[in-house]
Design a protein around this motif. Structure first.
Motif, mmCIF file in Angstrom:
data_model
loop_
_atom_site.group_PDB
_atom_site.id
_atom_site.type_symbol
_atom_site.label_atom_id
_atom_site.label_comp_id
_atom_site.label_asym_id
_atom_site.label_seq_id
_atom_site.Cartn_x
_atom_site.Cartn_y
_atom_site.Cartn_z
ATOM 1 N N VAL A 138 0.854 -1.184 0.000
ATOM 2 C CA VAL A 138 0.000 0.000 0.000
ATOM 3 C C VAL A 138 0.893 1.237 0.000
ATOM 4 O O VAL A 138 1.641 1.482 0.940
ATOM 5 C CB VAL A 138 -0.962 -0.010 1.199
ATOM 6 C CG1 VAL A 138 -1.813 1.257 1.203
ATOM 7 C CG2 VAL A 138 -1.866 -1.249 1.138
ATOM 8 N N THR A 139 0.787 2.009 -1.072
ATOM 9 C CA THR A 139 1.681 3.135 -1.292
ATOM 10 C C THR A 139 0.867 4.408 -1.450
ATOM 11 O O THR A 139 -0.233 4.530 -0.924
ATOM 12 C CB THR A 139 2.592 2.861 -2.509
ATOM 13 O OG1 THR A 139 3.538 3.914 -2.653
ATOM 14 C CG2 THR A 139 1.812 2.703 -3.798
ATOM 15 N N SER A 140 1.386 5.363 -2.193
ATOM 16 C CA SER A 140 0.706 6.640 -2.397
ATOM 17 C C SER A 140 1.203 7.266 -3.682
ATOM 18 O O SER A 140 2.377 7.092 -4.056
ATOM 19 C CB SER A 140 0.998 7.579 -1.221
ATOM 20 O OG SER A 140 0.547 8.890 -1.505
ATOM 21 N N SER A 141 0.332 8.008 -4.340
ATOM 22 C CA SER A 141 0.773 8.772 -5.510
ATOM 23 C C SER A 141 1.813 9.809 -5.110
ATOM 24 O O SER A 141 2.562 10.305 -5.955
ATOM 25 C CB SER A 141 -0.412 9.445 -6.194
ATOM 26 O OG SER A 141 -1.052 10.337 -5.299
ATOM 27 N N TYR A 142 1.895 10.150 -3.803
ATOM 28 C CA TYR A 142 2.941 11.036 -3.305
ATOM 29 C C TYR A 142 4.338 10.464 -3.568
ATOM 30 O O TYR A 142 5.315 11.203 -3.578
ATOM 31 C CB TYR A 142 2.776 11.269 -1.806
ATOM 32 C CG TYR A 142 1.903 12.425 -1.409
ATOM 33 C CD1 TYR A 142 0.966 12.956 -2.291
ATOM 34 C CD2 TYR A 142 2.009 13.007 -0.160
ATOM 35 C CE1 TYR A 142 0.172 14.025 -1.919
ATOM 36 C CE2 TYR A 142 1.219 14.080 0.224
ATOM 37 C CZ TYR A 142 0.300 14.577 -0.670
ATOM 38 O OH TYR A 142 -0.484 15.650 -0.298
ATOM 39 N N GLY A 143 4.430 9.156 -3.749
ATOM 40 C CA GLY A 143 5.712 8.526 -4.003
ATOM 41 C C GLY A 143 6.036 8.366 -5.474
ATOM 42 O O GLY A 143 7.109 7.867 -5.822
ATOM 43 N N SER A 144 5.141 8.779 -6.363
ATOM 44 C CA SER A 144 5.379 8.665 -7.801
ATOM 45 C C SER A 144 6.336 9.756 -8.260
ATOM 46 O O SER A 144 6.061 10.949 -8.100
ATOM 47 C CB SER A 144 4.058 8.780 -8.562
ATOM 48 O OG SER A 144 4.296 8.981 -9.947
ATOM 49 N N LEU A 145 7.449 9.359 -8.853
ATOM 50 C CA LEU A 145 8.395 10.341 -9.376
ATOM 51 C C LEU A 145 7.771 11.160 -10.493
ATOM 52 O O LEU A 145 8.020 12.366 -10.623
ATOM 53 C CB LEU A 145 9.656 9.639 -9.875
ATOM 54 C CG LEU A 145 10.558 9.025 -8.801
ATOM 55 C CD1 LEU A 145 11.665 8.198 -9.445
ATOM 56 C CD2 LEU A 145 11.169 10.105 -7.924
ATOM 57 N N SER A 146 6.934 10.522 -11.305
ATOM 58 C CA SER A 146 6.310 11.217 -12.432
ATOM 59 C C SER A 146 5.334 12.288 -11.972
ATOM 60 O O SER A 146 5.166 13.319 -12.636
ATOM 61 C CB SER A 146 5.581 10.208 -13.327
ATOM 62 O OG SER A 146 6.464 9.261 -13.859
ATOM 63 N N LEU A 147 4.659 12.049 -10.843
ATOM 64 C CA LEU A 147 3.628 12.961 -10.374
ATOM 65 C C LEU A 147 4.118 13.917 -9.293
ATOM 66 O O LEU A 147 3.370 14.791 -8.863
ATOM 67 C CB LEU A 147 2.436 12.161 -9.830
ATOM 68 C CG LEU A 147 1.776 11.186 -10.810
ATOM 69 C CD1 LEU A 147 0.681 10.393 -10.111
ATOM 70 C CD2 LEU A 147 1.219 11.921 -12.025
ATOM 71 N N MET A 148 5.356 13.759 -8.862
ATOM 72 C CA MET A 148 5.858 14.536 -7.729
ATOM 73 C C MET A 148 6.047 15.999 -8.110
ATOM 74 O O MET A 148 6.820 16.317 -9.010
ATOM 75 C CB MET A 148 7.164 13.932 -7.215
ATOM 76 C CG MET A 148 7.483 14.288 -5.777
ATOM 77 S SD MET A 148 8.876 13.330 -5.139
ATOM 78 C CE MET A 148 8.190 11.682 -5.075
ATOM 79 N N ASP A 149 5.299 16.887 -7.430
ATOM 80 C CA ASP A 149 5.355 18.303 -7.767
ATOM 81 C C ASP A 149 5.392 19.191 -6.528
ATOM 82 O O ASP A 149 5.082 20.380 -6.588
ATOM 83 C CB ASP A 149 4.142 18.693 -8.624
ATOM 84 C CG ASP A 149 2.827 18.429 -7.913
ATOM 85 O OD1 ASP A 149 2.861 17.933 -6.772
ATOM 86 O OD2 ASP A 149 1.761 18.724 -8.495
ATOM 87 N N SER A 150 5.772 18.598 -5.385
ATOM 88 C CA SER A 150 5.773 19.353 -4.135
ATOM 89 C C SER A 150 6.793 18.757 -3.186
ATOM 90 O O SER A 150 7.111 17.566 -3.258
ATOM 91 C CB SER A 150 4.381 19.308 -3.496
ATOM 92 O OG SER A 150 4.411 19.781 -2.174
ATOM 93 N N GLY A 151 7.296 19.605 -2.271
ATOM 94 C CA GLY A 151 8.194 19.129 -1.233
ATOM 95 C C GLY A 151 7.495 18.811 0.069
ATOM 96 O O GLY A 151 8.151 18.538 1.073
ATOM 97 N N ARG A 152 6.165 18.867 0.071
ATOM 98 C CA ARG A 152 5.420 18.543 1.293
ATOM 99 C C ARG A 152 5.615 17.076 1.664
ATOM 100 O O ARG A 152 5.754 16.216 0.807
ATOM 101 C CB ARG A 152 3.930 18.818 1.089
ATOM 102 C CG ARG A 152 3.573 20.288 0.928
ATOM 103 C CD ARG A 152 2.079 20.435 0.665
ATOM 104 N NE ARG A 152 1.690 19.717 -0.546
ATOM 105 C CZ ARG A 152 0.458 19.268 -0.792
ATOM 106 N NH1 ARG A 152 -0.491 19.434 0.105
ATOM 107 N NH2 ARG A 152 0.197 18.656 -1.923
ATOM 108 N N HIS A 153 5.625 16.798 2.956
ATOM 109 C CA HIS A 153 5.756 15.429 3.472
ATOM 110 C C HIS A 153 6.948 14.691 2.836
ATOM 111 O O HIS A 153 6.800 13.583 2.323
ATOM 112 C CB HIS A 153 4.471 14.633 3.205
ATOM 113 C CG HIS A 153 3.227 15.290 3.711
ATOM 114 N ND1 HIS A 153 2.861 15.263 5.032
ATOM 115 C CD2 HIS A 153 2.275 15.997 3.055
ATOM 116 C CE1 HIS A 153 1.718 15.932 5.172
ATOM 117 N NE2 HIS A 153 1.353 16.388 4.002
#
Length: 234
Positions: A138-153
């Motif tokens: 169980v992961t998160s789109s927050y971990g996708s390099l392609s979708l990463m657009d923020s430094g939050r968390h």
């Protein structure tokens, strides 16, 4: 090893998405091992699920605890066919790079990456031996390099990026063994981690992990990241 009934182990299974995953797997006819750090929490969850659920005390940050829990699981159920690595933490809502809190980073990685890896190490060899297994991280789109657009968390994001990499490597290593390994993003879900304002209920959040955990024999879906049962970019 032949199984009349498949057995699933769900970490972080006593509440939130994990509890709903346990419920849905039990509804599909699986025996479910509900793992939580405190046995009392696992026992309470099992009472809400029913006779198909069995409690386990497991702290994924401890190799000793994982080993003992998996040994108990095998004694109870005879084998583990499905693993849902759901246990996770998010500790760094206020942190932003370039600053780093090393203690917080280590604590996050110890649960979200190394914890999942410990359970994989304890469970997957038995799956390979039996010729069947389903591993869902169980992961998160927050971990996708392609979708990463923020430094939050940042610690949380990096832990999930690393878990995604583990998913890919493990899927490649196990190709042809009958063990399928995938990552599921449940989306922003109302839970202890997601909070009460999240738009998705646990039932919806659990859907993709349960779908991947119950892929039928003959399905070759492995090494993927999915949300809403659809592929996401790594």
């Amino acid at each position: 090893m032949q199984h009349g009934r498949r057995t699933a182990l769900v970490t972080g299974g006593a509440r939130g998405i994990g509890l709903e995953v346990c419920r849905q797997l039990a509804d599909r006819g699986l025996r479910v091992l509900v793992a939580a750090r405190k046995r009392e929490a696992a026992e309470e969850a099992c009472r809400t699920i029913g006779a198909a659920a069995l409690p386990l005390a497991m702290d994924v940050t401890s190799a000793k605890s994982v080993g003992e829990a998996v040994g108990e699981a095998r004694a109870l159920a005879g084998g583990i066919d499905v693993l849902v690595n759901n246990a996770g933490v998010s500790l760094d809502g206020q942190l932003r790079p370039p600053y780093v809190d090393e203690d917080l980073l280590r604590a996050t990685l110890d649960t979200n990456l190394t914890g999942a890896w410990r359970v994989v190490e304890a469970v997957v060899p038995g799956m390979v031996e039996s010729g069947y297994g389903r591993v869902v991280n169980v992961t998160s789109s927050y971990g996708s390099l392609s979708l990463m657009d923020s430094g939050r968390h940042p610690a949380y994001r990096i832990s999930k990026t690393a878990l995604n990499a583990l998913t890919r490597m493990l899927a490649a290593e196990l190709a042809g063994t009958g063990v399928l390994v995938n990552a599921a993003d449940p989306g922003w879900t109302r839970s202890g981690m997601g909070g009460p304002s999240a738009p998705r209920g646990p039932e919806e959040g659990a859907d993709t992990p349960v779908w991947l955990a119950t892929l039928p024999e003959g399905d070759g879906t492995t090494g993927g990241l999915f949300a809403g049962r659809r592929p996401l970019p790594w």
